[in-house]
Design an enzyme around this catalytic site. Structure first.
Site, PDB file in Angstrom:
ATOM      1  N   ASP A 125     -10.964 -55.524  24.524  1.00  0.00           N
ATOM      2  CA  ASP A 125     -11.440 -54.910  25.751  1.00  0.00           C
ATOM      3  C   ASP A 125     -11.173 -53.401  25.643  1.00  0.00           C
ATOM      4  O   ASP A 125     -10.653 -52.898  24.635  1.00  0.00           O
ATOM      5  CB  ASP A 125     -10.789 -55.555  26.985  1.00  0.00           C
ATOM      6  CG  ASP A 125     -11.626 -55.322  28.252  1.00  0.00           C
ATOM      7  OD1 ASP A 125     -12.498 -54.430  28.246  1.00  0.00           O
ATOM      8  OD2 ASP A 125     -11.391 -56.017  29.261  1.00  0.00           O
ATOM      9  N   GLU A 161     -11.459 -54.257  38.729  1.00  0.00           N
ATOM     10  CA  GLU A 161     -10.411 -53.734  37.847  1.00  0.00           C
ATOM     11  C   GLU A 161      -9.390 -52.916  38.661  1.00  0.00           C
ATOM     12  O   GLU A 161      -9.184 -53.197  39.847  1.00  0.00           O
ATOM     13  CB  GLU A 161     -11.035 -52.943  36.695  1.00  0.00           C
ATOM     14  CG  GLU A 161     -11.996 -53.844  35.890  1.00  0.00           C
ATOM     15  CD  GLU A 161     -12.492 -53.225  34.618  1.00  0.00           C
ATOM     16  OE1 GLU A 161     -11.660 -52.758  33.815  1.00  0.00           O
ATOM     17  OE2 GLU A 161     -13.719 -53.227  34.395  1.00  0.00           O
TER      18      GLU A 161
HETATM   19  C1  BGC Z   1     -13.651 -54.708  31.360  1.00  0.00           C
HETATM   20  C2  BGC Z   1     -14.566 -55.664  30.628  1.00  0.00           C
HETATM   21  C3  BGC Z   1     -15.866 -54.973  30.280  1.00  0.00           C
HETATM   22  C4  BGC Z   1     -15.570 -53.719  29.488  1.00  0.00           C
HETATM   23  C5  BGC Z   1     -16.805 -52.971  29.047  1.00  0.00           C
HETATM   24  C6  BGC Z   1     -13.525 -53.379  30.649  1.00  0.00           C
HETATM   25  O1  BGC Z   1     -12.837 -52.442  31.404  1.00  0.00           O
HETATM   26  O2  BGC Z   1     -12.379 -55.301  31.488  1.00  0.00           O
HETATM   27  O3  BGC Z   1     -14.790 -56.822  31.388  1.00  0.00           O
HETATM   28  O4  BGC Z   1     -16.684 -55.847  29.543  1.00  0.00           O
HETATM   29  O5  BGC Z   1     -14.779 -52.854  30.284  1.00  0.00           O
HETATM   30  O6  BGC Z   1     -17.416 -52.344  30.091  1.00  0.00           O
END
Ligand code: BGC
Length: 737
Positions: A298, A507
């Site tokens: 990630d 997030e």
């Molecule tokens: C998230 C992921 C996402 C990635 C790309 C990360 O901050 O946790 O779920 O796929 O960003 O955008």
């Protein structure tokens, strides 16, 4: 557009990929044998578009690609993958312009002409493509309890993502929601491992239909959804049994469905960051669960082993740890020194070149499987099929089936035709809360980026007639605005629809300090209740926010979650009674902040009687939801067929109008070597029933379905007594002795 038409539209690309498949092995091995170590390291490196841009996309600015930075990354640094928008959705044509620039450089200017694999978060439709079909968020999709809607949503999403040239989708989220404080609760398919497994596997099947040439990405492996404090990316403490019993099954279901890629949990489990855990990334994901595809990190998570988790004293050491743990590609995402570290680590003997080859082979196979060598960007003719009526109809169907009617005292709903309605509350006249995060921008909060689809207020006006609908804002998300105006407007209303909830977020920005709904909104609901008019509470929210204080005073409660563009219409139809609601809660709605217990709790957390009636009982049970008709069950019967059980039950529509019931089969393991759950969902089926009609539903259960994770972590079947419950029917058998 029907799903099969969606598939057929990509048939040409598919045949190219299938031909390629026959020679895939040779092509990949041939390339691998020619690649320098630098080229291999580059393939494992993923950069974000903003690192290759000189201007961002927003309401007042237009994106600008930095072609020189792009060329340097691909040609000189051999970067093999790019991701993301910057910072808002693009038109299909502009997406194609970017991807064409990327692929032209990769396939014309590099030595080996290896195409780039571009990835994006199309998590509820192609949400970064202007004009695309947006679906409900996963939690609302799960509330439909209709797996075929997850298949169709996956298929249309993949089609529209690929139509703009992007073959890799970072979806579905297969995390199991057990901690409602967590900001990404709405991205999950709910709290139950079986429901999540079914919906996630269907999404993978829908997205990865051969003709579409799209790779899904199961995320976030594993137990990301259960940070102890509820704050995103903070530590998880979890025992092996719970890890394997609750969090692994959806990932296993996606692996069994052939998921091509997995993204790793950014957090730590029991003191070890998952990105540095060989035990989890190789022992569990590869060796035990059999995953053979690409494991991508990630966001910035290799670097964070050094800067945040502090298990590595340098970024280079972090790179060593993550690769040896089992990652294949690093979402770095701003710089290319990850690749430099790999080269150094191999030269120093800290990582073998064979280990690097293993990852590069997986990445090249993915590119090959996606048909990128034949067609780095598929034909522009697909763009015209983005957002077609039939695709929008699929989103409408999902929104309709996901409306959950939690309470309907004295048949307060449907509202009488011609009723005068007062609409109020912070989610009544706003689109962002209805769509949720990952809508045209990461947080989804920028209303200026949204298309002009109806809000709840608009939909109510359309449904009931503008003259019958009045509106008072009442409160913002966290401030009382004009409660007195609500009280006076209520004098002319037959019912008050109070739209509560949360702004979109995800997030870190979605972390909350309190599960209870904001006091201003509770005050608004109370003011509405105090008028004495029937109050319908509508919940448009990212997770279950506690609203118990005003539940008792409400005549009806409707949960929508984040239902997407057609949620308001579906709600209005339910309020008017032209739609018979059929959604069921995919999670347990807590009554109190301090009492969050999932339905499949242990006996020490409450027997069925205590759970249903005690002071800590949930406000609304997992699987609950009413309709404008009633259902009855009879004849639950379990037949032992040796290796499997057949469970039969008859469900009848005992009311006066057609409707859908979700038949839910719960099984209790009476005694086990690890404490059994009080019960667990083992099967479900959504059944359409005319008034007076009945149907017999059959479930097959194998010993594997009734297995437990034992104290040593093995999945085994333990013979003994099993209880079965569907609706008010219950029976038991002894099996396997
Ligand atoms: C998230 C992921 C996402 C990635 C790309 C990360 O901050 O946790 O779920 O796929 O960003 O955008």
């Amino acid at each position: 557009m029907t799903p099969s038409l969606v598939r057929s539209l990509f048939a040409v690309g598919a045949s190219a990929a299938l031909t390629a498949g026959a020679t895939a092995q040779d092509r990949v091995e041939d390339l691998l044998s020619q690649m320098t170590l630098e080229e291999k390291a580059g393939q494992m490196t993923q950069l974000t578009l903003s690192a290759l841009s000189s201007g961002r996309q927003w309401t007042d600015t237009e994106h600008e690609l930095n072609v020189e930075a792009l060329r340097k990354a691909i040609v000189e640094d051999h970067v093999g993958s790019i991701l993301n928008q910057f910072d808002a959705a693009f038109t299909p044509d502009y997406w194609r312009e970017i991807i064409t620039a990327v692929q032209d450089i990769a396939t014309e200017e590099t030595r080996l002409k290896i195409p780039v694999v571009y990835g994006v978060d199309s998590v509820h439709g192609a949400n970064y493509v202007i004009g695309a079909t947006i679906f409900p968020q996963n939690l609302s999709l799960a509330a439909t309890w209709n797996p075929s809607l997850s298949t169709i949503a996956g298929e249309i999403t993949a089609f529209e993502t690929r139509a703009v040239g992007i073959p890799w989708n970072f979806s579905p989220v297969a995390d199991v929601a057990r901690q409602p404080l967590w900001s990404r609760y709405f991205e999950t398919f709910g709290e139950d491992p079986h429901l999540v497994s079914v919906m996630a596997a269907e999404s993978v099947k829908g997205q990865q239909q051969a003709e579409l040439n799209v790779a899904a990405c199961g995320k976030h492996f594993i137990a990301y959804s259960m940070p102890r404090t509820g704050k995103d990316r903070t530590p998880t403490q979890i025992g092996m049994v719970e890890l394997l019993d609750v969090f692994a099954p959806p990932f296993q279901a996606m692996i069994d469905a052939g998921v091509d890629t997995m993204m790793i949990n950014s957090g730590e489990i029991n003191g070890v960051p998952v990105h540095a855990s060989h035990e989890i990334l190789t022992g569990l994901l590869r060796d035990r669960m059999g995953f053979e595809g690409v494991a991508v990190t990630d966001w910035e998570d290799v670097i964070k082993l050094h800067t945040m988790h502090k298990v590595a004293d340098s970024e280079k050491e972090a790179t060593r740890q993550a690769i040896l743990a089992g990652i294949d590609m690093s979402m770095v995402p701003y710089k290319t020194d990850f690749a430099d570290h790999i080269v150094e680590l191999v030269s120093e003997g800290a990582i073998s070149e064979e280990r690097i080859d293993l990852s590069v082979r997986r990445i090249l196979r993915l590119k090959d499987k996606l048909g990128l060598f034949e067609e780095p960007i598929s034909g522009p003719e697909h763009v015209q099929h983005i957002g077609k009526q039939a695709s929008l109809d699929a989103s409408l169907a999902a929104a309709r089936e996901g409306v959950v009617l939690l309470k309907n005292e004295n048949n307060a709903l449907p509202l009488a035709s011609g009723a005068k309605i007062l609409v109020t509350g912070p989610t009544a006249d706003a689109l962002p809360p209805v769509y949720g995060a990952w809508s045209f921008s990461w947080q989804g909060a920028e209303a200026g980026l949204y298309p002009d689809t109806p809000t709840v207020l608009d939909a109510a006006r359309t449904q009931f007639g503008a003259a019958n609908v009045s509106y008072v804002p009442g409160a913002s998300f966290n401030e009382e605005l004009d409660l007195a105006a609500v009280t006076s407007a209520a004098a002319d209303a037959d019912a008050i629809v109070v739209c509560l909830g949360e702004p979109p977020s995800t997030e870190g920005p979605g972390d909350i300090l309190e599960l209870e709904l904001e006091p201003a909104q509770l005050a608004l609901a109370q003011a509405a209740i105090d008028t004495g008019k029937p109050v319908v509470l509508v919940l448009i929210e990212n997770r279950p926010r506690v609203f118990t204080q005003v539940d008792a005073g409400a005549a009806a409660v409707v949960w929508l979650g984040e239902p997407g563009p057609f949620g308001p219409q579906a709600l209005a139809e339910v309020l008017a009674g032209t739609l018979n609601p059929s959604g069921r809660l995919p999670f347990t709605y807590p009554r109190q902040n301090g009492s969050v217990v999932t339905y499949d709790r242990k006996w020490s957390e409450g027997s069925p009687e205590v759970f249903a009636n005690g002071p800590q009982r949930p406000l609304y049970q997992f699987g609950s939801g009413l309709a404008y008709t009633t259902f009855g069950y009879s004849g639950l019967r379990v037949t032992d067929r040796g290796d499997a059980l057949t469970v039969e039950v008859t469900v009848a529509n005992t009311g006066e109008r057609a409707g859908h019931e979700v038949v839910q089969l719960y099984v209790s393991d009476e005694f086990a070597s690890v404490t059994p759950h009080v019960h667990r969902l083992k099967g479900f089926e959504k059944v359409a029933l005319e008034a007076g009609e009945s149907k017999t539903i059959t479930f097959e259960l194998t010993k594997d379905d009734l297995s437990v994770i034992d104290r040593t972590g093995r999945k085994i079947f333990e013979p003994g007594g099993f209880g079965f419950r569907v609706g008010d029917q219950a029976t038991r058998i002894d099996w396997g002795n």
